[in-house]
Motif scaffolding. Structure first.
Motif, PDB file in Angstrom:
ATOM      1  N   TYR A 170      -4.919  46.762  13.216  1.00  0.00           N
ATOM      2  CA  TYR A 170      -4.944  46.833  12.309  1.00  0.00           C
ATOM      3  C   TYR A 170      -5.847  47.017  11.273  1.00  0.00           C
ATOM      4  O   TYR A 170      -5.702  47.350  10.189  1.00  0.00           O
ATOM      5  CB  TYR A 170      -3.701  45.995  11.694  1.00  0.00           C
ATOM      6  CG  TYR A 170      -2.999  45.230  10.460  1.00  0.00           C
ATOM      7  CD1 TYR A 170      -1.646  45.318   9.896  1.00  0.00           C
ATOM      8  CD2 TYR A 170      -4.505  44.476   9.892  1.00  0.00           C
ATOM      9  CE1 TYR A 170      -2.101  45.296   8.423  1.00  0.00           C
ATOM     10  CE2 TYR A 170      -4.482  43.830   8.742  1.00  0.00           C
ATOM     11  CZ  TYR A 170      -2.811  44.337   8.124  1.00  0.00           C
ATOM     12  OH  TYR A 170      -2.206  44.573   6.616  1.00  0.00           O
ATOM     13  N   ASP A 171      -6.888  45.883  11.848  1.00  0.00           N
ATOM     14  CA  ASP A 171      -8.124  46.277  11.036  1.00  0.00           C
ATOM     15  C   ASP A 171      -8.800  47.503  11.444  1.00  0.00           C
ATOM     16  O   ASP A 171      -9.362  47.929  10.229  1.00  0.00           O
ATOM     17  CB  ASP A 171      -9.496  45.551  11.763  1.00  0.00           C
ATOM     18  CG  ASP A 171      -8.346  43.709  12.027  1.00  0.00           C
ATOM     19  OD1 ASP A 171      -7.950  43.521  11.105  1.00  0.00           O
ATOM     20  OD2 ASP A 171      -8.963  42.838  12.615  1.00  0.00           O
ATOM     21  N   ALA A 172      -8.590  48.094  11.968  1.00  0.00           N
ATOM     22  CA  ALA A 172      -9.746  49.429  12.161  1.00  0.00           C
ATOM     23  C   ALA A 172      -8.998  50.603  11.038  1.00  0.00           C
ATOM     24  O   ALA A 172      -9.632  50.915   9.652  1.00  0.00           O
ATOM     25  CB  ALA A 172      -9.340  50.151  13.346  1.00  0.00           C
ATOM     26  N   LEU A 173      -7.598  49.927  10.934  1.00  0.00           N
ATOM     27  CA  LEU A 173      -7.319  51.108   9.856  1.00  0.00           C
ATOM     28  C   LEU A 173      -6.920  50.046   8.656  1.00  0.00           C
ATOM     29  O   LEU A 173      -7.025  51.219   7.727  1.00  0.00           O
ATOM     30  CB  LEU A 173      -5.027  51.499   9.259  1.00  0.00           C
ATOM     31  CG  LEU A 173      -4.473  52.468   9.458  1.00  0.00           C
ATOM     32  CD1 LEU A 173      -5.080  53.671   9.638  1.00  0.00           C
ATOM     33  CD2 LEU A 173      -3.123  51.733   9.469  1.00  0.00           C
ATOM     34  N   LYS A 174      -7.077  49.021   8.279  1.00  0.00           N
ATOM     35  CA  LYS A 174      -7.364  48.893   7.065  1.00  0.00           C
ATOM     36  C   LYS A 174      -8.961  48.690   6.990  1.00  0.00           C
ATOM     37  O   LYS A 174      -9.208  49.144   5.565  1.00  0.00           O
ATOM     38  CB  LYS A 174      -7.388  47.125   7.335  1.00  0.00           C
ATOM     39  CG  LYS A 174      -7.497  46.339   6.019  1.00  0.00           C
ATOM     40  CD  LYS A 174      -7.163  44.753   6.148  1.00  0.00           C
ATOM     41  CE  LYS A 174      -8.524  44.330   6.904  1.00  0.00           C
ATOM     42  NZ  LYS A 174      -8.120  42.422   7.167  1.00  0.00           N
ATOM     43  N   VAL A 175      -9.784  48.596   7.558  1.00  0.00           N
ATOM     44  CA  VAL A 175     -10.741  49.356   7.249  1.00  0.00           C
ATOM     45  C   VAL A 175     -10.962  50.517   6.749  1.00  0.00           C
ATOM     46  O   VAL A 175     -12.231  51.074   5.527  1.00  0.00           O
ATOM     47  CB  VAL A 175     -11.923  49.087   8.062  1.00  0.00           C
ATOM     48  CG1 VAL A 175     -13.388  49.480   7.779  1.00  0.00           C
ATOM     49  CG2 VAL A 175     -12.219  47.566   8.639  1.00  0.00           C
ATOM     50  N   ALA A 176     -10.402  51.661   7.874  1.00  0.00           N
ATOM     51  CA  ALA A 176     -10.996  53.245   7.361  1.00  0.00           C
ATOM     52  C   ALA A 176      -9.694  53.061   5.787  1.00  0.00           C
ATOM     53  O   ALA A 176     -10.122  53.792   4.715  1.00  0.00           O
ATOM     54  CB  ALA A 176      -9.571  53.999   7.962  1.00  0.00           C
ATOM     55  N   GLY A 177      -8.811  52.228   5.980  1.00  0.00           N
ATOM     56  CA  GLY A 177      -7.832  53.010   4.297  1.00  0.00           C
ATOM     57  C   GLY A 177      -8.397  52.093   3.051  1.00  0.00           C
ATOM     58  O   GLY A 177      -9.108  52.216   1.541  1.00  0.00           O
ATOM     59  N   ALA A 178      -9.305  50.926   2.902  1.00  0.00           N
ATOM     60  CA  ALA A 178     -10.636  50.392   2.032  1.00  0.00           C
ATOM     61  C   ALA A 178     -11.675  51.358   2.017  1.00  0.00           C
ATOM     62  O   ALA A 178     -11.942  51.774   0.829  1.00  0.00           O
ATOM     63  CB  ALA A 178     -10.704  48.943   2.595  1.00  0.00           C
ATOM     64  N   VAL A 179     -12.086  52.204   3.279  1.00  0.00           N
ATOM     65  CA  VAL A 179     -13.305  52.674   2.504  1.00  0.00           C
ATOM     66  C   VAL A 179     -13.019  53.920   1.692  1.00  0.00           C
ATOM     67  O   VAL A 179     -13.738  54.291   0.930  1.00  0.00           O
ATOM     68  CB  VAL A 179     -14.345  52.922   3.471  1.00  0.00           C
ATOM     69  CG1 VAL A 179     -15.148  54.509   3.513  1.00  0.00           C
ATOM     70  CG2 VAL A 179     -14.847  51.692   4.880  1.00  0.00           C
ATOM     71  N   LEU A 226     -10.109  54.414  -0.364  1.00  0.00           N
ATOM     72  CA  LEU A 226      -9.759  54.270  -1.688  1.00  0.00           C
ATOM     73  C   LEU A 226     -10.946  53.768  -2.157  1.00  0.00           C
ATOM     74  O   LEU A 226     -10.718  53.965  -3.897  1.00  0.00           O
ATOM     75  CB  LEU A 226      -9.846  52.527  -1.464  1.00  0.00           C
ATOM     76  CG  LEU A 226      -7.628  52.679  -1.646  1.00  0.00           C
ATOM     77  CD1 LEU A 226      -6.620  51.111  -1.080  1.00  0.00           C
ATOM     78  CD2 LEU A 226      -7.188  53.959  -2.055  1.00  0.00           C
ATOM     79  N   LEU A 227     -12.285  52.518  -2.004  1.00  0.00           N
ATOM     80  CA  LEU A 227     -13.433  52.791  -2.042  1.00  0.00           C
ATOM     81  C   LEU A 227     -14.236  53.505  -2.582  1.00  0.00           C
ATOM     82  O   LEU A 227     -14.818  54.497  -3.536  1.00  0.00           O
ATOM     83  CB  LEU A 227     -14.257  51.740  -1.795  1.00  0.00           C
ATOM     84  CG  LEU A 227     -14.315  49.946  -1.101  1.00  0.00           C
ATOM     85  CD1 LEU A 227     -15.073  49.382  -0.167  1.00  0.00           C
ATOM     86  CD2 LEU A 227     -14.319  49.651  -2.473  1.00  0.00           C
ATOM     87  N   VAL A 259     -10.304  50.528 -10.384  1.00  0.00           N
ATOM     88  CA  VAL A 259      -8.755  49.877 -10.109  1.00  0.00           C
ATOM     89  C   VAL A 259      -9.040  50.084  -8.411  1.00  0.00           C
ATOM     90  O   VAL A 259      -8.433  49.440  -7.940  1.00  0.00           O
ATOM     91  CB  VAL A 259      -7.818  50.150 -11.047  1.00  0.00           C
ATOM     92  CG1 VAL A 259      -6.548  49.550 -10.571  1.00  0.00           C
ATOM     93  CG2 VAL A 259      -7.777  49.334 -11.954  1.00  0.00           C
ATOM     94  N   LEU A 260      -8.790  51.393  -8.805  1.00  0.00           N
ATOM     95  CA  LEU A 260      -9.344  52.264  -6.737  1.00  0.00           C
ATOM     96  C   LEU A 260     -10.416  51.012  -6.264  1.00  0.00           C
ATOM     97  O   LEU A 260      -9.770  50.597  -5.078  1.00  0.00           O
ATOM     98  CB  LEU A 260      -9.022  53.318  -7.072  1.00  0.00           C
ATOM     99  CG  LEU A 260      -7.989  54.247  -7.419  1.00  0.00           C
ATOM    100  CD1 LEU A 260      -9.121  55.419  -7.702  1.00  0.00           C
ATOM    101  CD2 LEU A 260      -7.147  54.432  -6.574  1.00  0.00           C
ATOM    102  N   ILE A 261     -11.941  50.722  -6.833  1.00  0.00           N
ATOM    103  CA  ILE A 261     -12.721  50.397  -5.311  1.00  0.00           C
ATOM    104  C   ILE A 261     -11.983  48.103  -6.274  1.00  0.00           C
ATOM    105  O   ILE A 261     -12.439  47.507  -4.936  1.00  0.00           O
ATOM    106  CB  ILE A 261     -13.892  49.696  -6.928  1.00  0.00           C
ATOM    107  CG1 ILE A 261     -13.976  51.138  -7.264  1.00  0.00           C
ATOM    108  CG2 ILE A 261     -14.474  48.843  -6.360  1.00  0.00           C
ATOM    109  CD1 ILE A 261     -16.104  51.614  -7.441  1.00  0.00           C
ATOM    110  N   GLY A 262     -11.700  48.493  -7.062  1.00  0.00           N
ATOM    111  CA  GLY A 262     -10.705  46.683  -6.404  1.00  0.00           C
ATOM    112  C   GLY A 262      -9.140  46.493  -5.750  1.00  0.00           C
ATOM    113  O   GLY A 262      -9.825  45.742  -4.979  1.00  0.00           O
ATOM    114  N   PHE A 263      -8.959  47.636  -5.666  1.00  0.00           N
ATOM    115  CA  PHE A 263      -7.386  48.014  -4.450  1.00  0.00           C
ATOM    116  C   PHE A 263      -8.461  47.862  -2.701  1.00  0.00           C
ATOM    117  O   PHE A 263      -8.473  47.426  -2.190  1.00  0.00           O
ATOM    118  CB  PHE A 263      -6.093  49.113  -4.495  1.00  0.00           C
ATOM    119  CG  PHE A 263      -5.313  48.996  -5.575  1.00  0.00           C
ATOM    120  CD1 PHE A 263      -4.943  47.856  -5.516  1.00  0.00           C
ATOM    121  CD2 PHE A 263      -5.280  49.740  -5.920  1.00  0.00           C
ATOM    122  CE1 PHE A 263      -3.505  47.779  -6.039  1.00  0.00           C
ATOM    123  CE2 PHE A 263      -4.482  49.783  -7.674  1.00  0.00           C
ATOM    124  CZ  PHE A 263      -3.645  48.404  -7.078  1.00  0.00           C
ATOM    125  N   GLY A 264      -9.357  48.862  -3.183  1.00  0.00           N
ATOM    126  CA  GLY A 264     -10.250  48.677  -1.615  1.00  0.00           C
ATOM    127  C   GLY A 264     -10.897  47.051  -1.141  1.00  0.00           C
ATOM    128  O   GLY A 264     -10.692  47.290   0.226  1.00  0.00           O
TER     129      GLY A 264
END
Length: 211
Positions: free
Chosen positions: A71-80, A82-83, A199-204
């Protein structure tokens, strides 16, 4: 089952209408590529939804929910990701129309490049968000009536959710005709790029920070 389906439809419509990264990335596609860009980005998002629905039906999303590391790995990938999209939007405000066209990132860019970038952006935005998978594994089975097959019913309800999502994006793209032309004027586009980038950076940042 009819009562369950009615309740599911009401809940799904409310969820689909809530703005989030998927909606924002489709609006970004409209800004950059007009109706075609928005439609292809929406198609990418829908493919991501279908993958998550299939994963929920097969029980794979439950494994993701149970695995903290996954979960954390996918979350970090998704956040990166979006950023990265947000930074790209902010960087684009400094480029001239000719530079935007050369990089395949605007209404004057080749349609094939726009199609690939828009579809990929939509797909990755959805598929790299583990909260979407956890949502499906916790939301869909809750509407399965007693005695019904969990796997098949979950898949059917997921299909209904995907259709509702497709209808929402189709409506968004349909009403964007003249608005998309207006959004592609240089001054308006720069402002929208700034807004979507922030906003995308905020979501990330929010995705990376949430547990």
């Amino acid at each position: 089952m009819l009562v369950t389906l009615a309740s599911f439809l009401v809940a799904s419509v409310l969820i689909v209408l809530l703005p989030g990264p998927d909606t924002l990335v489709v609006v970004r596609g409209l800004v950059r590529g007009g109706r075609r860009g928005g439609a292809l980005t929406a198609a990418g998002v829908l493919c991501g939804v279908v993958v998550w629905v299939a994963a929920a039906s097969l029980g794979l999303s439950a494994l993701l929910q149970a695995s903290e590391v996954g979960y954390d790995a996918l979350k970090v990938a998704g956040a990166v990701y979006l950023l990265w999209l947000g930074v790209q939007s902010l960087r684009s405000i400094r480029r001239t129309p000719a530079e935007v066209a050369e990089t395949g990132d605007g209404p004057t860019a080749p349609s094939a490049a726009l199609g690939r970038s828009g579809f990929v952006a939509g797909f990755l935005t959805d598929i790299l968000n583990p909260k979407v998978g956890v949502f499906f594994v916790s939301f869909l089975p809750g509407f399965v009536p007693h005695g019904w097959s969990v796997g098949w019913t979950t898949m059917g309800l997921g299909g209904v959710f995907a259709v509702l999502t497709a209808a929402y994006f189709a409506g968004l793209v349909a009403v964007s005709g003249t608005i998309a032309t207006w959004m592609q004027t240089p001054r308006i586009r720069r402002r929208l790029d700034v807004l979507s980038g922030v906003v995308l950076i905020g979501f990330g940042v929010r995705l990376a920070a949430e547990r």
